[in-house]
Design a protein around this motif. Structure first.
Motif, PDB file in Angstrom:
ATOM      1  N   ARG A 258       0.843  -1.212   0.000  1.00  0.00           N
ATOM      2  CA  ARG A 258       0.000   0.000   0.000  1.00  0.00           C
ATOM      3  C   ARG A 258       0.866   1.245   0.000  1.00  0.00           C
ATOM      4  O   ARG A 258       0.556   2.235  -0.667  1.00  0.00           O
ATOM      5  CB  ARG A 258      -0.899  -0.008   1.245  1.00  0.00           C
ATOM      6  N   THR A 259       1.992   1.204   0.718  1.00  0.00           N
ATOM      7  CA  THR A 259       2.915   2.331   0.751  1.00  0.00           C
ATOM      8  C   THR A 259       3.495   2.597  -0.634  1.00  0.00           C
ATOM      9  O   THR A 259       3.549   3.742  -1.100  1.00  0.00           O
ATOM     10  CB  THR A 259       4.056   2.059   1.749  1.00  0.00           C
ATOM     11  N   LEU A 260       3.937   1.543  -1.309  1.00  0.00           N
ATOM     12  CA  LEU A 260       4.502   1.693  -2.650  1.00  0.00           C
ATOM     13  C   LEU A 260       3.449   2.167  -3.635  1.00  0.00           C
ATOM     14  O   LEU A 260       3.739   2.956  -4.542  1.00  0.00           O
ATOM     15  CB  LEU A 260       5.100   0.366  -3.106  1.00  0.00           C
ATOM     16  N   ASP A 261       2.221   1.705  -3.465  1.00  0.00           N
ATOM     17  CA  ASP A 261       1.129   2.135  -4.330  1.00  0.00           C
ATOM     18  C   ASP A 261       0.901   3.635  -4.197  1.00  0.00           C
ATOM     19  O   ASP A 261       0.721   4.345  -5.189  1.00  0.00           O
ATOM     20  CB  ASP A 261      -0.136   1.358  -3.974  1.00  0.00           C
ATOM     21  N   LEU A 262       0.933   4.126  -2.952  1.00  0.00           N
ATOM     22  CA  LEU A 262       0.754   5.554  -2.718  1.00  0.00           C
ATOM     23  C   LEU A 262       1.933   6.353  -3.265  1.00  0.00           C
ATOM     24  O   LEU A 262       1.761   7.402  -3.885  1.00  0.00           O
ATOM     25  CB  LEU A 262       0.595   5.817  -1.219  1.00  0.00           C
ATOM     26  N   ALA A 263       3.151   5.856  -3.043  1.00  0.00           N
ATOM     27  CA  ALA A 263       4.341   6.577  -3.485  1.00  0.00           C
ATOM     28  C   ALA A 263       4.415   6.701  -4.999  1.00  0.00           C
ATOM     29  O   ALA A 263       4.954   7.686  -5.527  1.00  0.00           O
ATOM     30  CB  ALA A 263       5.603   5.880  -2.961  1.00  0.00           C
ATOM     31  N   SER A 264       3.875   5.709  -5.702  1.00  0.00           N
ATOM     32  CA  SER A 264       3.991   5.697  -7.157  1.00  0.00           C
ATOM     33  C   SER A 264       2.697   6.042  -7.879  1.00  0.00           C
ATOM     34  O   SER A 264       2.645   5.965  -9.113  1.00  0.00           O
ATOM     35  CB  SER A 264       4.456   4.310  -7.627  1.00  0.00           C
ATOM     36  N   GLY A 265       1.678   6.404  -7.147  1.00  0.00           N
ATOM     37  CA  GLY A 265       0.398   6.674  -7.796  1.00  0.00           C
ATOM     38  C   GLY A 265      -0.169   5.445  -8.471  1.00  0.00           C
ATOM     39  O   GLY A 265      -0.885   5.537  -9.470  1.00  0.00           O
ATOM     40  N   GLY A 266       0.154   4.258  -7.925  1.00  0.00           N
ATOM     41  CA  GLY A 266      -0.357   3.013  -8.467  1.00  0.00           C
ATOM     42  C   GLY A 266       0.430   2.470  -9.640  1.00  0.00           C
ATOM     43  O   GLY A 266       0.060   1.436 -10.210  1.00  0.00           O
ATOM     44  N   ARG A 267       1.538   3.111  -9.997  1.00  0.00           N
ATOM     45  CA  ARG A 267       2.304   2.678 -11.174  1.00  0.00           C
ATOM     46  C   ARG A 267       3.219   1.489 -10.898  1.00  0.00           C
ATOM     47  O   ARG A 267       3.412   0.647 -11.762  1.00  0.00           O
ATOM     48  CB  ARG A 267       3.153   3.849 -11.703  1.00  0.00           C
ATOM     49  N   PHE A 268       3.822   1.465  -9.713  1.00  0.00           N
ATOM     50  CA  PHE A 268       4.839   0.458  -9.437  1.00  0.00           C
ATOM     51  C   PHE A 268       4.542  -0.259  -8.123  1.00  0.00           C
ATOM     52  O   PHE A 268       4.046   0.345  -7.182  1.00  0.00           O
ATOM     53  CB  PHE A 268       6.232   1.101  -9.330  1.00  0.00           C
TER      54      PHE A 268
END
Length: 358
Positions: A258-268
């Protein structure tokens, strides 16, 4: 969703000035209307929270609960180590700002050429800056210990600027640094003292991730007049992840995706080479540097990832020089918060020696 930033959130349970005044008046027996009962504003509902660090509301409001304090540079030199520092807009078109650190060794020997450390701060892609007290102190300490010119890079933060914004800023900063190191460069500290043949990319946590990805990109997009390799990269307590357990990992942090989703805008996500170098061994094998330093700590959340990075970069066929250092008994980026402890001083010496030999 567009995000709106606020610098810091009041502590939970803290009363507004108006409510404090009402409560004080009522305690004294004053007449007056009681404050209305608290009603939750639907727009204030929390969409994501990293406790004590970040809170994102469904309305798009972003509250940074840590990493917002700042300190000014020391143009005349830090009394603790003699390192001068200043804030510079290094790349106008790309709006790349940096905080430069010049050690006393440069002023004592006019024209002396020094290694250049391009440093990227941590903060989970969400917070901190070049002016954060912990990073200002670390960059100045590193500049003095080598000695080297340290270029601490201000990159755009998520979620307002999702990845790859930070990676783009990092590469633009590297381009600006090597250009500024030329004799006719516009930045006098770099033009006079910066040795572009001895550039090291460095960072802690997500800053280490950014340093790695900048070196990967450099090999693919060589800088005209410079080449496709830096002297080395120093990855401290690196922020990498994946979908499979590595080494002695017991379980993944459930909130990481979820953290990575937020950081990348769902891209990565954790399968992307940005986050998991092993997902693209061919790129890893051709990373744009000849030397790599990996440091970590025994109790770091990412310790197994750092160990796996050290094993994996050699296994993928990269033929450079690898150094690995692990601090016993310490946690993630402990050296920022206990900079004068014995282990922190040892780790600083390891990084300084790596840069010095670039």
């Amino acid at each position: 969703m567009p995000y709106t930033q606020v610098k810091v959130s009041p502590k939970r349970g803290q009363l507004s000035p108006r409510r404090r005044a009402c409560r004080f008046a009522l305690r004294r027996g004053a007449k007056g209307p009681r404050p209305p009962p608290y009603v939750m504003d639907p727009s204030s509902e929390i969409d994501y929270e990293m406790p004590g660090f970040l809170r994102v509301h469904k309305s798009g409001l972003v509250e940074r609960l840590a990493g917002t304090d700042t300190v000014p540079p020391s143009p005349s030199g830090d009394p603790a180590n003699g390192v001068a520092s200043k804030d510079v807009l290094l790349h106008t078109a790309a709006n790349i700002s940096v905080r430069l650190y010049l050690p006393a060794a440069a002023t004592s020997e006019p024209g002396k050429q020094l290694p250049v450390v391009v440093f990227f701060h941590g903060g989970a892609f969400f917070t901190h800056s070049t002016a954060s007290p912990i990073y200002h102190r670390y960059a100045a300490s590193l500049a003095a210990a080598v000695p080297a010119i340290v270029v601490s890079v201000e990159y755009r933060l998520a979620p307002e600027h999702p990845l790859p914004a930070a990676y783009d800023d990092a590469f633009a900063a590297l381009q600006a640094v090597v250009t500024a190191c030329r004799p006719d460069g516009a930045e006098p500290w770099l033009a006079t003292h910066g040795d572009a043949s001895r550039v090291v990319l460095a960072g802690d946590s997500v800053g280490a991730n950014i340093a790695h990805n900048t070196a990967i990109r450099l090999r693919k997009e060589r800088i005209e007049g410079y080449g496709d390799k830096v002297s080395g990269i120093a990855l401290m307590h690196s922020y990498f992840w994946g979908t499979e357990l590595v080494g002695g990992e017991v379980a993944h942090c459930g909130n990481m995706e979820r953290t990575l989703d937020l950081a990348s805008g769902g891209r990565f996500g954790p399968r992307h080479p940005y986050i998991n170098p092993a997902a693209s061994p061919e790129d890893w094998r051709q990373i744009g540097c000849g030397r790599v330093l990996v440091t970590t700590a025994e109790r770091c959340l990412f310790v197994e990832r750092s160990r796996a990075y050290a094993d994996g970069i050699k296994a993928c066929g990269w033929d450079g020089e690898l150094e690995f250092y692990e601090a016993k008994g310490e946690v993630h980026t402990y050296f920022l918060f206990k900079p004068d402890c014995e282990n922190a001083l040892k780790e600083l010496a390891v990084v300084a020696d790596f840069v010095r030999r670039s």
